[in-house]
Design a protein around this motif. Structure first.
Motif, PDB file in Angstrom:
ATOM      1  N   ARG A  35       0.836  -1.194   0.000  1.00  0.00           N
ATOM      2  CA  ARG A  35       0.000   0.000   0.000  1.00  0.00           C
ATOM      3  C   ARG A  35       0.875   1.250   0.000  1.00  0.00           C
ATOM      4  O   ARG A  35       0.616   2.213  -0.730  1.00  0.00           O
ATOM      5  CB  ARG A  35      -0.921  -0.032   1.232  1.00  0.00           C
ATOM      6  N   VAL A  36       1.909   1.237   0.813  1.00  0.00           N
ATOM      7  CA  VAL A  36       2.826   2.380   0.863  1.00  0.00           C
ATOM      8  C   VAL A  36       3.493   2.588  -0.502  1.00  0.00           C
ATOM      9  O   VAL A  36       3.570   3.710  -1.005  1.00  0.00           O
ATOM     10  CB  VAL A  36       3.906   2.169   1.946  1.00  0.00           C
ATOM     11  N   ARG A  37       3.960   1.498  -1.066  1.00  0.00           N
ATOM     12  CA  ARG A  37       4.610   1.565  -2.372  1.00  0.00           C
ATOM     13  C   ARG A  37       3.692   2.204  -3.409  1.00  0.00           C
ATOM     14  O   ARG A  37       4.076   3.135  -4.119  1.00  0.00           O
ATOM     15  CB  ARG A  37       5.003   0.161  -2.833  1.00  0.00           C
ATOM     16  N   ASP A  38       2.470   1.717  -3.481  1.00  0.00           N
ATOM     17  CA  ASP A  38       1.518   2.257  -4.455  1.00  0.00           C
ATOM     18  C   ASP A  38       1.208   3.721  -4.165  1.00  0.00           C
ATOM     19  O   ASP A  38       1.073   4.534  -5.089  1.00  0.00           O
ATOM     20  CB  ASP A  38       0.222   1.433  -4.437  1.00  0.00           C
ATOM     21  N   HIS A  39       1.108   4.020  -2.894  1.00  0.00           N
ATOM     22  CA  HIS A  39       0.815   5.406  -2.496  1.00  0.00           C
ATOM     23  C   HIS A  39       1.919   6.345  -2.967  1.00  0.00           C
ATOM     24  O   HIS A  39       1.652   7.425  -3.503  1.00  0.00           O
ATOM     25  CB  HIS A  39       0.671   5.472  -0.972  1.00  0.00           C
ATOM     26  N   ILE A  40       3.150   5.936  -2.778  1.00  0.00           N
ATOM     27  CA  ILE A  40       4.277   6.791  -3.180  1.00  0.00           C
ATOM     28  C   ILE A  40       4.362   6.882  -4.698  1.00  0.00           C
ATOM     29  O   ILE A  40       4.640   7.941  -5.254  1.00  0.00           O
ATOM     30  CB  ILE A  40       5.599   6.262  -2.598  1.00  0.00           C
ATOM     31  N   ARG A  41       4.102   5.788  -5.354  1.00  0.00           N
ATOM     32  CA  ARG A  41       4.134   5.779  -6.823  1.00  0.00           C
ATOM     33  C   ARG A  41       3.105   6.755  -7.407  1.00  0.00           C
ATOM     34  O   ARG A  41       3.303   7.306  -8.479  1.00  0.00           O
ATOM     35  CB  ARG A  41       3.821   4.368  -7.348  1.00  0.00           C
ATOM     36  N   GLU A  42       2.035   6.923  -6.682  1.00  0.00           N
ATOM     37  CA  GLU A  42       0.978   7.805  -7.183  1.00  0.00           C
ATOM     38  C   GLU A  42       1.276   9.277  -6.937  1.00  0.00           C
ATOM     39  O   GLU A  42       0.596  10.149  -7.478  1.00  0.00           O
ATOM     40  CB  GLU A  42      -0.353   7.462  -6.494  1.00  0.00           C
ATOM     41  N   GLU A  43       2.270   9.529  -6.103  1.00  0.00           N
ATOM     42  CA  GLU A  43       2.648  10.904  -5.798  1.00  0.00           C
ATOM     43  C   GLU A  43       2.907  11.696  -7.075  1.00  0.00           C
ATOM     44  O   GLU A  43       3.538  11.197  -7.999  1.00  0.00           O
ATOM     45  CB  GLU A  43       3.930  10.927  -4.962  1.00  0.00           C
ATOM     46  N   PRO A  44       2.424  12.912  -7.104  1.00  0.00           N
ATOM     47  CA  PRO A  44       2.734  13.759  -8.249  1.00  0.00           C
ATOM     48  C   PRO A  44       4.217  14.137  -8.208  1.00  0.00           C
ATOM     49  O   PRO A  44       4.798  14.262  -7.138  1.00  0.00           O
ATOM     50  CB  PRO A  44       1.867  15.000  -8.012  1.00  0.00           C
ATOM     51  N   PRO A  45       4.835  14.279  -9.341  1.00  0.00           N
ATOM     52  CA  PRO A  45       6.233  14.685  -9.393  1.00  0.00           C
ATOM     53  C   PRO A  45       6.425  16.050  -8.759  1.00  0.00           C
ATOM     54  O   PRO A  45       5.868  17.039  -9.210  1.00  0.00           O
ATOM     55  CB  PRO A  45       6.533  14.740 -10.901  1.00  0.00           C
ATOM     56  N   ARG A  46       7.180  16.084  -7.692  1.00  0.00           N
ATOM     57  CA  ARG A  46       7.305  17.336  -6.969  1.00  0.00           C
ATOM     58  C   ARG A  46       8.490  18.160  -7.445  1.00  0.00           C
ATOM     59  O   ARG A  46       9.263  18.681  -6.679  1.00  0.00           O
ATOM     60  CB  ARG A  46       7.443  17.080  -5.485  1.00  0.00           C
ATOM     61  N   GLU A 101      11.135  -2.123  -2.100  1.00  0.00           N
ATOM     62  CA  GLU A 101      10.772  -1.111  -3.089  1.00  0.00           C
ATOM     63  C   GLU A 101      10.190   0.127  -2.433  1.00  0.00           C
ATOM     64  O   GLU A 101      10.562   1.260  -2.759  1.00  0.00           O
ATOM     65  CB  GLU A 101       9.781  -1.692  -4.103  1.00  0.00           C
ATOM     66  N   ALA A 102       9.301  -0.094  -1.486  1.00  0.00           N
ATOM     67  CA  ALA A 102       8.666   1.042  -0.808  1.00  0.00           C
ATOM     68  C   ALA A 102       9.703   1.879  -0.060  1.00  0.00           C
ATOM     69  O   ALA A 102       9.680   3.117  -0.113  1.00  0.00           O
ATOM     70  CB  ALA A 102       7.599   0.539   0.158  1.00  0.00           C
ATOM     71  N   VAL A 103      10.616   1.212   0.602  1.00  0.00           N
ATOM     72  CA  VAL A 103      11.635   1.941   1.350  1.00  0.00           C
ATOM     73  C   VAL A 103      12.575   2.691   0.404  1.00  0.00           C
ATOM     74  O   VAL A 103      12.976   3.824   0.680  1.00  0.00           O
ATOM     75  CB  VAL A 103      12.422   0.991   2.272  1.00  0.00           C
ATOM     76  N   SER A 104      12.904   2.081  -0.707  1.00  0.00           N
ATOM     77  CA  SER A 104      13.733   2.769  -1.692  1.00  0.00           C
ATOM     78  C   SER A 104      13.057   4.048  -2.162  1.00  0.00           C
ATOM     79  O   SER A 104      13.689   5.109  -2.239  1.00  0.00           O
ATOM     80  CB  SER A 104      14.004   1.857  -2.898  1.00  0.00           C
ATOM     81  N   LEU A 105      11.788   3.932  -2.480  1.00  0.00           N
ATOM     82  CA  LEU A 105      11.039   5.105  -2.929  1.00  0.00           C
ATOM     83  C   LEU A 105      10.997   6.171  -1.843  1.00  0.00           C
ATOM     84  O   LEU A 105      11.225   7.352  -2.107  1.00  0.00           O
ATOM     85  CB  LEU A 105       9.615   4.688  -3.307  1.00  0.00           C
ATOM     86  N   LEU A 106      10.721   5.727  -0.640  1.00  0.00           N
ATOM     87  CA  LEU A 106      10.656   6.658   0.488  1.00  0.00           C
ATOM     88  C   LEU A 106      11.984   7.372   0.686  1.00  0.00           C
ATOM     89  O   LEU A 106      12.039   8.603   0.818  1.00  0.00           O
ATOM     90  CB  LEU A 106      10.266   5.876   1.751  1.00  0.00           C
ATOM     91  N   GLN A 107      13.051   6.613   0.685  1.00  0.00           N
ATOM     92  CA  GLN A 107      14.368   7.204   0.901  1.00  0.00           C
ATOM     93  C   GLN A 107      14.746   8.177  -0.203  1.00  0.00           C
ATOM     94  O   GLN A 107      15.438   9.169   0.045  1.00  0.00           O
ATOM     95  CB  GLN A 107      15.420   6.094   1.016  1.00  0.00           C
TER      96      GLN A 107
END
Lengths: 172, 172
Positions: A149-160, B27-33
């Motif tokens: 869920r976290v992964r998908d959530h971050i992937r959906e983030e708009p390019p900041r 993957e999620a942690v990579s994105l987060l970091q």
DNA sequence: CACAGATGCTTCGAACTCGAAGCACAATCT
DNA sequence: AGATTGTGCTTCGAGTTCGAAGCATCTGTG
């Protein structure tokens, strides 16, 4: 989702529980990745990124650089470098796409597949020993759900790249 | 990536659920970091490692290089490099320990504390937006517990490649 | 005390990483 | 078609990373 936060000097600090979760998460993953890196280097002479690239290519016939980059969290230039390394080692091939002259098609070779096969057992063993062994099957399921869920959530983030809304939003 | 019964090089893979959890985690942690890195660089001109070092020093008076390294997953030589960078930027000071001439005592400066204060709100904001926002408070608690257990479990691992507990062979 | 091994940190060389800039081809517009 | 904008990838330069080797200091044993 937003729990009761502590307001301290204008900065809303998360609860200790939240911080604890965040720190435990990053630290545990760092430790895990470090061990994985050692194992892959020792048994197959490849890095984690290279392993990820090979794994991405393993099931399919071929992928463009962009398609690989979409799956791996990695810079484009870094991917170019690693693809060159892998090609030099004979683990992948690269050729321009017939459809689009700009695109580069990357495919895994038999030797690349052999390397994956050689390295995978140890990789699994490491993750089992460090991760699976520490948590129950039930917790692991939950962990997987949550992180997906976290992964998908971050992937959906708009390019900041152009939206630094710097506003404390005076809500006091 | 392939079917349910994956067999590569005669290796039986763990259950798909387990693999899924592992991949989602990394993957999620990579994105987060990655996002965290951007924020720290943009708002404070520091890297994640530098931020972690400063955070480790923030509450205490001083720490030796070894003590810092124990808290941060990082190589000794890399730590030396980053400590030099931080000293150059005036965020920390370094001096030999009076007790042990070999040891280097590192302390955060006022400027270092100011940098932490400047960067922390954004850091918290990013983690809130990317992590806390995606999971319920309950799941976050569970996540924290699980990852803390994993972290401790890995920390307890015997240093397989770091400590040569067996080197009795030839004399030199 | 002598001295061999352990410990704390740094230096060194080589490899890796990233973003910016560049290049070539593709798609779109007028 | 020609010009403009977009896309896919690579090159480039600067900075970062690691492990091995090196240096200085400390500790334990006789």
């Amino acid at each position: 989702m937003t729990g009761p936060d502590i307001d301290l000097g204008g900065v809303r600090l998360p609860e200790p529980r939240q911080l604890e979760a965040y720190f435990a998460l990053t630290e545990a993953v760092s430790l895990l990745q470090h061990h994985v890196e050692q194992q892959l280097r020792a048994e197959g002479g490849i890095s984690t990124v290279q392993f990820q690239i090979l794994m991405a290519l393993n099931g399919v016939e071929q992928l463009t650089m962009t398609q690989i980059a979409d799956g791996v969290v990695y810079s484009r230039s870094g991917l170019t470098y690693q693809a060159a390394q892998l090609e030099k080692a004979g683990l992948v091939t690269r050729r321009p796409s017939p459809d689009d002259e700009r695109a580069t098609l990357v495919a895994i070779t038999d030797r690349g597949r052999a390397t994956v096969g050689k390295v995978l057992p140890g990789h699994i063993e490491v993750t089992r020993r460090l991760l699976y062994e520490a948590v129950s099957a039930d917790d692991l399921d939950r962990l997987g759900d949550t992180m997906a869920r976290v992964r998908d959530h971050i992937r959906e983030e708009p390019p900041r790249s152009a939206a630094p809304r710097r506003k404390p939003s005076s809500k006091r």
